[in-house]
Scaffold this active site. Structure first.
Site, PDB file in Angstrom:
ATOM      1  N   SER A  13      41.165  31.636  44.845  1.00 29.20           N
ATOM      2  CA  SER A  13      41.371  31.793  46.295  1.00 29.20           C
ATOM      3  C   SER A  13      40.307  32.698  46.914  1.00 29.20           C
ATOM      4  O   SER A  13      39.895  32.472  48.063  1.00 29.20           O
ATOM      5  CB  SER A  13      42.775  32.322  46.600  1.00 29.20           C
ATOM      6  OG  SER A  13      42.893  33.685  46.267  1.00 29.20           O
ATOM      7  N   ARG A  61      31.685  38.540  22.150  1.00 30.87           N
ATOM      8  CA  ARG A  61      31.347  38.752  23.569  1.00 30.87           C
ATOM      9  C   ARG A  61      29.848  38.653  23.809  1.00 30.87           C
ATOM     10  O   ARG A  61      29.408  38.169  24.850  1.00 30.87           O
ATOM     11  CB  ARG A  61      31.867  40.118  24.035  1.00 30.87           C
ATOM     12  CG  ARG A  61      33.370  40.156  24.166  1.00 30.87           C
ATOM     13  CD  ARG A  61      33.854  41.473  24.762  1.00 30.87           C
ATOM     14  NE  ARG A  61      35.291  41.615  24.569  1.00 30.87           N
ATOM     15  CZ  ARG A  61      36.220  41.272  25.465  1.00 30.87           C
ATOM     16  NH1 ARG A  61      35.881  40.790  26.632  1.00 30.87           N
ATOM     17  NH2 ARG A  61      37.500  41.421  25.201  1.00 30.87           N
ATOM     18  N   LEU A  89      32.584  42.244  30.531  1.00 31.49           N
ATOM     19  CA  LEU A  89      31.187  41.874  30.272  1.00 31.49           C
ATOM     20  C   LEU A  89      30.471  42.981  29.508  1.00 31.49           C
ATOM     21  O   LEU A  89      30.707  44.175  29.742  1.00 31.49           O
ATOM     22  CB  LEU A  89      30.488  41.610  31.612  1.00 31.49           C
ATOM     23  CG  LEU A  89      31.099  40.426  32.380  1.00 31.49           C
ATOM     24  CD1 LEU A  89      30.716  40.480  33.856  1.00 31.49           C
ATOM     25  CD2 LEU A  89      30.696  39.104  31.758  1.00 31.49           C
ATOM     26  N   HIS A 105      38.522  44.057  42.975  1.00 32.68           N
ATOM     27  CA  HIS A 105      39.575  44.546  42.096  1.00 32.68           C
ATOM     28  C   HIS A 105      40.844  44.763  42.925  1.00 32.68           C
ATOM     29  O   HIS A 105      40.780  45.384  43.995  1.00 32.68           O
ATOM     30  CB  HIS A 105      39.142  45.863  41.437  1.00 32.68           C
ATOM     31  CG  HIS A 105      40.177  46.406  40.517  1.00 32.68           C
ATOM     32  ND1 HIS A 105      40.439  45.846  39.280  1.00 32.68           N
ATOM     33  CD2 HIS A 105      41.058  47.422  40.662  1.00 32.68           C
ATOM     34  CE1 HIS A 105      41.425  46.511  38.701  1.00 32.68           C
ATOM     35  NE2 HIS A 105      41.813  47.474  39.520  1.00 32.68           N
ATOM     36  N   ASP A 141      35.484  48.667  36.081  1.00 33.49           N
ATOM     37  CA  ASP A 141      36.227  49.055  37.282  1.00 33.49           C
ATOM     38  C   ASP A 141      35.935  50.488  37.754  1.00 33.49           C
ATOM     39  O   ASP A 141      36.783  51.105  38.408  1.00 33.49           O
ATOM     40  CB  ASP A 141      37.745  48.884  37.065  1.00 33.49           C
ATOM     41  CG  ASP A 141      38.151  47.416  36.967  1.00 33.49           C
ATOM     42  OD1 ASP A 141      37.420  46.559  37.484  1.00 33.49           O
ATOM     43  OD2 ASP A 141      39.204  47.136  36.380  1.00 33.49           O
ATOM     44  N   GLN A 169      44.166  40.787  52.177  1.00 32.89           N
ATOM     45  CA  GLN A 169      43.096  41.741  52.501  1.00 32.89           C
ATOM     46  C   GLN A 169      41.860  41.497  51.644  1.00 32.89           C
ATOM     47  O   GLN A 169      40.738  41.700  52.092  1.00 32.89           O
ATOM     48  CB  GLN A 169      43.591  43.178  52.348  1.00 32.89           C
ATOM     49  CG  GLN A 169      44.780  43.499  53.244  1.00 32.89           C
ATOM     50  CD  GLN A 169      44.550  43.096  54.686  1.00 32.89           C
ATOM     51  OE1 GLN A 169      43.504  43.384  55.271  1.00 32.89           O
ATOM     52  NE2 GLN A 169      45.526  42.407  55.278  1.00 32.89           N
ATOM     53  N   GLU A 170      42.066  41.052  50.387  1.00 32.27           N
ATOM     54  CA  GLU A 170      40.912  40.666  49.551  1.00 32.27           C
ATOM     55  C   GLU A 170      40.091  39.614  50.281  1.00 32.27           C
ATOM     56  O   GLU A 170      38.851  39.663  50.292  1.00 32.27           O
ATOM     57  CB  GLU A 170      41.390  40.122  48.198  1.00 32.27           C
ATOM     58  CG  GLU A 170      42.119  41.131  47.337  1.00 32.27           C
ATOM     59  CD  GLU A 170      42.480  40.576  45.962  1.00 32.27           C
ATOM     60  OE1 GLU A 170      41.689  39.809  45.390  1.00 32.27           O
ATOM     61  OE2 GLU A 170      43.571  40.911  45.456  1.00 32.27           O
TER      62      GLU A 170
HETATM   63  N1  NHR Z   1      32.685  44.033  33.110  1.00 30.49           N
HETATM   64  C1  NHR Z   1      32.091  45.221  33.219  1.00 30.49           C
HETATM   65  N2  NHR Z   1      31.217  45.581  32.277  1.00 30.49           N
HETATM   66  N3  NHR Z   1      32.331  46.072  34.249  1.00 30.49           N
HETATM   67  C2  NHR Z   1      33.247  45.746  35.199  1.00 30.49           C
HETATM   68  O1  NHR Z   1      33.456  46.602  36.195  1.00 30.49           O
HETATM   69  C3  NHR Z   1      33.929  44.515  35.115  1.00 30.49           C
HETATM   70  C4  NHR Z   1      33.614  43.668  34.032  1.00 30.49           C
HETATM   71  C5  NHR Z   1      34.280  42.444  33.882  1.00 30.49           C
HETATM   72  C6  NHR Z   1      35.259  42.073  34.773  1.00 30.49           C
HETATM   73  C7  NHR Z   1      36.772  42.573  36.697  1.00 30.49           C
HETATM   74  C8  NHR Z   1      37.958  43.486  36.273  1.00 30.49           C
HETATM   75  C9  NHR Z   1      39.002  43.632  37.382  1.00 30.49           C
HETATM   76  O2  NHR Z   1      38.681  43.587  38.566  1.00 30.49           O
HETATM   77  C10 NHR Z   1      35.608  42.928  35.827  1.00 30.49           C
HETATM   78  C11 NHR Z   1      34.913  44.138  36.014  1.00 30.49           C
HETATM   79  C12 NHR Z   1      39.156  41.713  33.146  1.00 30.49           C
HETATM   80  C13 NHR Z   1      39.602  42.779  32.364  1.00 30.49           C
HETATM   81  C14 NHR Z   1      40.135  42.556  30.971  1.00 30.49           C
HETATM   82  O3  NHR Z   1      40.627  43.481  30.356  1.00 30.49           O
HETATM   83  C15 NHR Z   1      39.482  44.072  32.897  1.00 30.49           C
HETATM   84  C16 NHR Z   1      38.963  44.252  34.154  1.00 30.49           C
HETATM   85  C17 NHR Z   1      38.521  43.179  34.917  1.00 30.49           C
HETATM   86  C18 NHR Z   1      38.625  41.912  34.410  1.00 30.49           C
HETATM   87  N4  NHR Z   1      40.044  41.314  30.431  1.00 30.49           N
HETATM   88  C19 NHR Z   1      40.494  40.931  29.085  1.00 30.49           C
HETATM   89  C20 NHR Z   1      39.322  40.932  28.101  1.00 30.49           C
HETATM   90  O4  NHR Z   1      39.625  41.076  26.892  1.00 30.49           O
HETATM   91  C21 NHR Z   1      41.074  39.536  29.088  1.00 30.49           C
HETATM   92  C22 NHR Z   1      42.257  39.390  29.972  1.00 30.49           C
HETATM   93  C23 NHR Z   1      42.659  37.946  30.250  1.00 30.49           C
HETATM   94  O5  NHR Z   1      41.956  37.009  29.837  1.00 30.49           O
HETATM   95  O6  NHR Z   1      43.686  37.755  30.956  1.00 30.49           O
HETATM   96  O7  NHR Z   1      38.171  40.730  28.490  1.00 30.49           O
HETATM   97  O8  NHR Z   1      40.184  43.901  37.062  1.00 30.49           O
HETATM   98  C1  GAR Z   2      42.698  38.458  42.676  1.00 35.23           C
HETATM   99  O1  GAR Z   2      43.787  39.226  43.121  1.00 35.23           O
HETATM  100  C2  GAR Z   2      41.618  39.360  42.107  1.00 35.23           C
HETATM  101  O2  GAR Z   2      41.483  40.563  42.800  1.00 35.23           O
HETATM  102  C3  GAR Z   2      42.165  39.607  40.739  1.00 35.23           C
HETATM  103  O3  GAR Z   2      42.741  38.397  40.313  1.00 35.23           O
HETATM  104  C4  GAR Z   2      43.108  37.622  41.452  1.00 35.23           C
HETATM  105  C5  GAR Z   2      42.334  36.333  41.394  1.00 35.23           C
HETATM  106  O4  GAR Z   2      42.800  35.452  42.393  1.00 35.23           O
HETATM  107  N1  GAR Z   2      41.140  40.006  39.839  1.00 35.23           N
HETATM  108  C6  GAR Z   2      41.419  40.589  38.692  1.00 35.23           C
HETATM  109  O5  GAR Z   2      42.542  40.920  38.376  1.00 35.23           O
HETATM  110  C7  GAR Z   2      40.227  40.815  37.791  1.00 35.23           C
HETATM  111  N2  GAR Z   2      40.691  41.323  36.569  1.00 35.23           N
HETATM  112  P1  GAR Z   2      41.902  34.244  42.864  1.00 35.23           P
HETATM  113  O6  GAR Z   2      41.490  33.492  41.614  1.00 35.23           O
HETATM  114  O7  GAR Z   2      42.848  33.420  43.695  1.00 35.23           O
HETATM  115  O8  GAR Z   2      40.738  34.776  43.638  1.00 35.23           O
END
Ligand code: NHR
Ligand code: GAR
Length: 213
Positions: A13, A61, A89, A105, A141, A169-170
């Protein structure tokens, strides 16, 4: 024109909000780590190139990130956008896109980094919650903050009702951040601070619940 690659993992979305915002950018591609991401069909319908780089096809990874970077770079982006992208990442990947990768986020960082933000906000009893757009840095994050939006937490909220209020709001702040970047008004400085030229003053405070008198 600013070339943009959007990374998604699911519904998409936020990606849809970006595609529909009339931004002065070229959406070069939408890429997902998840072949079943619903957002891919929407992007395709809108004539945007799509690709899948499935993390399950790679041993670790580092290998996944290398394949993802190779796909991204085919589209020569000026900006990489994490729009509900769910894979952490590696440092090398983040370094490659330094100062040109942003994330949304679903919390008011630095509160509630990581996953399950709405559940944790309800557990903690915070009265104000929200969302944050930030530059991506190796540590998850904690990257420099560009824009945030706050919403009240209501007494009868469930994580779903709260998530929906935040998501609205996102869909406002993410296109705004991308517009600033495309207009050349938003930059990540070498010292890790955010430069934003000509943004207006913030709105009056949100106090939750409403104080009397
Ligand atoms: N990578 C880096 N290095 N730095 C950031 O700030 C990142 C990033 C990758 C993704 C989005 C983040 C969020 O907005 C993001 C920011 C996934 C996880 C996670 O734990 C954490 C934070 C975010 C996204 N993912 C698990 C993993 O093992 C898998 C979870 C799943 O598949 O449902 O990678 O929240
Ligand atoms: C959004 O709320 C976004 O902020 C969040 O997942 C949702 C994705 O919705 N992101 C995370 O939690 C990253 N870890 P969308 O696919 O409809 O945009």
């Amino acid at each position: 024109m600013t070339r943009v690659v959007v990374l998604i993992s699911g519904r998409g979305s936020n990606m849809q909000a970006l595609l529909g915002a009339g931004l002065p950018v070229e959406f070069a591609a939408v890429i997902s780590n998840n072949p079943d991401a619903a957002g891919l069909a929407f992007a395709r319908q809108r004539g945007v190139a799509t690709a899948v780089v499935n993390h399950r096809d790679y041993p670790d990874r580092t290998a996944f990130d290398a394949a993802l970077a190779e796909e991204i770079d085919r589209h020569r982006p000026d900006l990489v956008i994490l729009a509900g992208f769910m894979r952490v990442l590696t440092d090398a990947f983040v370094e490659r896109y330094r100062a040109r990768m942003i994330n949304i986020h679903p919390a008011l960082l630095p509160a509630f980094p990581g996953l399950h933000t709405h559940e944790r906000a309800l557990e903690e009893g915070v009265k104000v919650h929200g969302c944050t757009v930030h530059f991506v840095t190796p540590e998850v994050d904690v990257g420099p903050i560009i824009i945030q939006a706050a919403v009240p937490v209501l007494a009868d909220d469930t994580s779903d009702s709260l998530a929906a209020r935040v998501l609205k709001q996102e869909h406002r702040i993410f296109p705004q951040a991308v517009r600033w970047f495309a207009e050349g008004r938003l930059k990540l400085r070498g010292d890790g601070t955010v430069e934003l030229d000509g943004a207006g003053p913030p709105q009056p405070p949100l106090i939750s619940p409403t104080p009397e008198q």
